[in-house]
Enzyme design. Structure first.
Site, mmCIF file in Angstrom:
data_model
loop_
_atom_site.group_PDB
_atom_site.id
_atom_site.type_symbol
_atom_site.label_atom_id
_atom_site.label_comp_id
_atom_site.label_asym_id
_atom_site.label_seq_id
_atom_site.Cartn_x
_atom_site.Cartn_y
_atom_site.Cartn_z
ATOM 1 N N GLU A 230 47.556 41.280 46.982
ATOM 2 C CA GLU A 230 47.140 42.503 46.287
ATOM 3 C C GLU A 230 48.372 43.163 45.657
ATOM 4 O O GLU A 230 49.088 43.922 46.309
ATOM 5 C CB GLU A 230 46.445 43.458 47.252
ATOM 6 C CG GLU A 230 45.139 42.912 47.815
ATOM 7 C CD GLU A 230 44.411 43.922 48.688
ATOM 8 O OE1 GLU A 230 43.602 44.692 48.156
ATOM 9 O OE2 GLU A 230 44.692 43.940 49.903
ATOM 10 N N LYS B 188 48.983 47.096 45.764
ATOM 11 C CA LYS B 188 49.142 47.809 47.031
ATOM 12 C C LYS B 188 50.422 48.637 47.005
ATOM 13 O O LYS B 188 51.484 48.145 46.619
ATOM 14 C CB LYS B 188 49.212 46.821 48.198
ATOM 15 C CG LYS B 188 47.864 46.380 48.739
ATOM 16 C CD LYS B 188 47.371 47.352 49.775
ATOM 17 C CE LYS B 188 46.143 46.808 50.497
ATOM 18 N NZ LYS B 188 45.632 47.769 51.477
ATOM 19 N N GLU C 37 53.736 44.426 51.602
ATOM 20 C CA GLU C 37 52.350 44.897 51.526
ATOM 21 C C GLU C 37 51.554 44.184 50.443
ATOM 22 O O GLU C 37 50.323 44.102 50.520
ATOM 23 C CB GLU C 37 52.315 46.405 51.268
ATOM 24 C CG GLU C 37 52.501 47.257 52.499
ATOM 25 C CD GLU C 37 51.393 47.049 53.515
ATOM 26 O OE1 GLU C 37 50.215 47.196 53.160
ATOM 27 O OE2 GLU C 37 51.707 46.712 54.675
#
Length: 504
Positions: free
Chosen positions: A324, A327, A333
């Site tokens: 992702e 993020k 992350e």
């Protein structure tokens, strides 16, 4: 007549095996979480195509997106939908709002979309503490809406908890929930117990390792084999722990037991390892992510359980399907995914030894093999079906032919299963045989018996046409097959009418 009876026996054995094994086959699974914080999120049909190609049969969504639920319809994939945290307050304060949510996001799609669970919020106690007091109400209201639609037995309600709410997690036998949360935890566990649901628990050995200041060994966090002198021992129970994952799961079991809840199963709703990090995250690497997730999948599917509950499987959702890139936070992350937005694997999971492809090997050839430890009678029934109604050319298994040796049901079944898998174009579900077969990247060829992308007469490659029940072409074997299946069905009907027994 004898050959017809033989076909019926094999057919009925296969049917009975399916009925008896259906629950067993689903007693443990590894699924994936599907986050959507991508700058270019794949279309739902692309997501589902990837899931099917990778034989991922369980997914958790962080919302209840209608497009995704429609794409998942009629796939058989088991889906956990979620009430997002931002909708929690409204649902927790209004029974009618909860009922409307269930009607719009669950009942409108069920049963075509195989929704099996609802996650009410995510890590609410730590991420949205102001909503903690209405969390259990929200869960009860959602459950009441399911009861009203007679879906409460098919669809369970739970909420994911962060492992950080457990204090003093090692040794696990001393673990307990943060006492300041008892006013929420106790009724929450009571709800899970009364509804026969499960505790959702997010387990991140990566963070425990990073925050341990070197106290936790990297190999211990990555589920790597450890010498006995490196294992962690619970001084109270003398249970030995070889990895952080098991220790955290057992800490949750012990923490529940400290509040007198001893029969609530655990599902790990999130776990994984980042494949890339910043300068201060040196252990967020491709190799470590691959090692953790590969070892995790084997560990879960081997049904080893935990030291406190050996043999009790802990189904698990990997975090996550996609990287992702949107993020917020550190580089790590954005890099927990198995795939990028184009469906390209971030790394190739090392699952060859487990005999399973639960995922991201999209480049290596795949085969279908009999599972180690499968019931020989079930293997024989499936082998008989593949070489009979399944229309696999099994002449290579005859004595004196290339694939006769070793002369055992495991080897012969693997040959037949693989041939069927390829003649069906490696379609989803074509390598299952009621749970006794699985896809593998390990080539099962042996000696003169060669398993290639398509297996034909006497072990040579060939283009094989799959049987079609809709074919209008005259085919005596197909006609015989249809006649035999009809005869078997009639035998089953008459058997049921004559007292529920089938005489063979």
């Amino acid at each position: 007549m004898e050959s017809q009876m033989g076909v019926c026996v094999s057919f009925l054995l296969l049917i009975f095996s399916l009925l008896s094994l259906q629950a067993v086959a689903e007693d443990v699974f590894v699924g994936v979480n599907i986050g959507t914080d991508l700058s270019v999120m794949p279309h739902p049909t692309q997501v589902v195509a990837l899931l099917k190609a990778q034989q991922i049969r369980h997914v958790r969504l962080y919302d209840a997106d209608g497009g995704m639920l429609m794409a998942l319809a009629n796939t058989g994939i088991q889906v956990m939908v979620s009430v997002p945290n931002e909708q929690l307050l409204g649902i927790g304060q209004s029974n009618s709002t909860a009922a409307n949510w269930v009607n719009h996001n669950v009942i409108a799609h069920y049963p075509a979309t195989n929704i099996t669970a609802i996650s009410v919020g995510s890590e609410v106690l730590t991420e949205l503490p102001n909503a903690a007091k209405i969390l259990v109400n929200a869960m009860k209201y959602i459950h009441s809406a399911l009861v009203a639609s007679n879906l409460d037995h098919q669809i369970k309600v739970s909420t994911p908890l962060s492992s950080s709410i457990i204090l003093d997690s090692f040794p696990p036998s001393q673990a307990f929930f943060n006492a300041s949360l008892d006013s929420v935890i106790v009724p929450l566990l009571g709800f899970l117990q009364s509804t026969n649901s499960f505790l959702m628990f997010n387990v991140y050995p990566y963070y425990d390792y990073m925050q341990s200041d070197g106290f936790i060994l990297l190999d211990y966090a990555l589920l790597k084999p450890l010498p006995s002198n490196k294992e962690a021992v619970d001084s109270n129970t003398l249970l030995r722990y070889t990895n952080v994952f098991d220790a955290l799961v057992d800490a949750a079991y012990f923490a529940m037991a400290s509040l007198n809840f001893t029969n609530i199963p655990i599902v790990v709703s999130e776990t994984g390892w980042p494949s890339k990090g910043g300068a201060n995250e040196p252990d967020a690497t491709l190799d470590n992510a691959n090692t953790y997730n590969s070892n995790l999948i084997r560990h879960v599917l081997n049904k080893t359980g935990t030291p406190k509950h050996p043999g009790v499987p802990v189904s698990t959702y990997i975090y996550e399907l996609y990287n992702e890139d949107m993020k917020p936070g550190p580089i790590s992350e954005k890099n927990w995914g198995l795939f990028d937005a184009n469906g390209k694997p971030i790394y190739i999971l090392r699952l060859t030894g487990s005999g399973l492809v639960l995922a991201n090997d999209t480049m290596n050839p795949t085969y279908c093999a009999a599972k180690e430890g499968a019931d020989p009678k079930m293997l024989q029934a499936a082998l008989d079906w593949a070489c009979g109604p399944g229309r696999v050319d099994c002449s290579a298994l005859l004595q004196g032919q290339p694939c006769y040796e070793p002369d055992n049901v495991m080897a012969h079944a693997t040959y037949a299963f693989n041939a069927y898998y390829h003649q069906m174009g490696k379609a989803s579900g074509s390598c299952d045989f009621n749970g006794v077969a699985a896809v593998t990247t390990s080539n099962p060829s042996r000696g003169s018996c060669s398993f290639s992308e398509s297996v034909g007469r006497n072990g040579t490659t060939a283009n094989i046409t799959a049987p079609s029940m809709n074919s209008t072409k005259s085919d005596s074997s197909a006609s015989d097959y249809e006649y035999n299946i009809l005869s078997c069905a009639l035998m089953m009907m008459f058997g049921a009418l004559l007292g529920g027994s089938i005489w063979l």
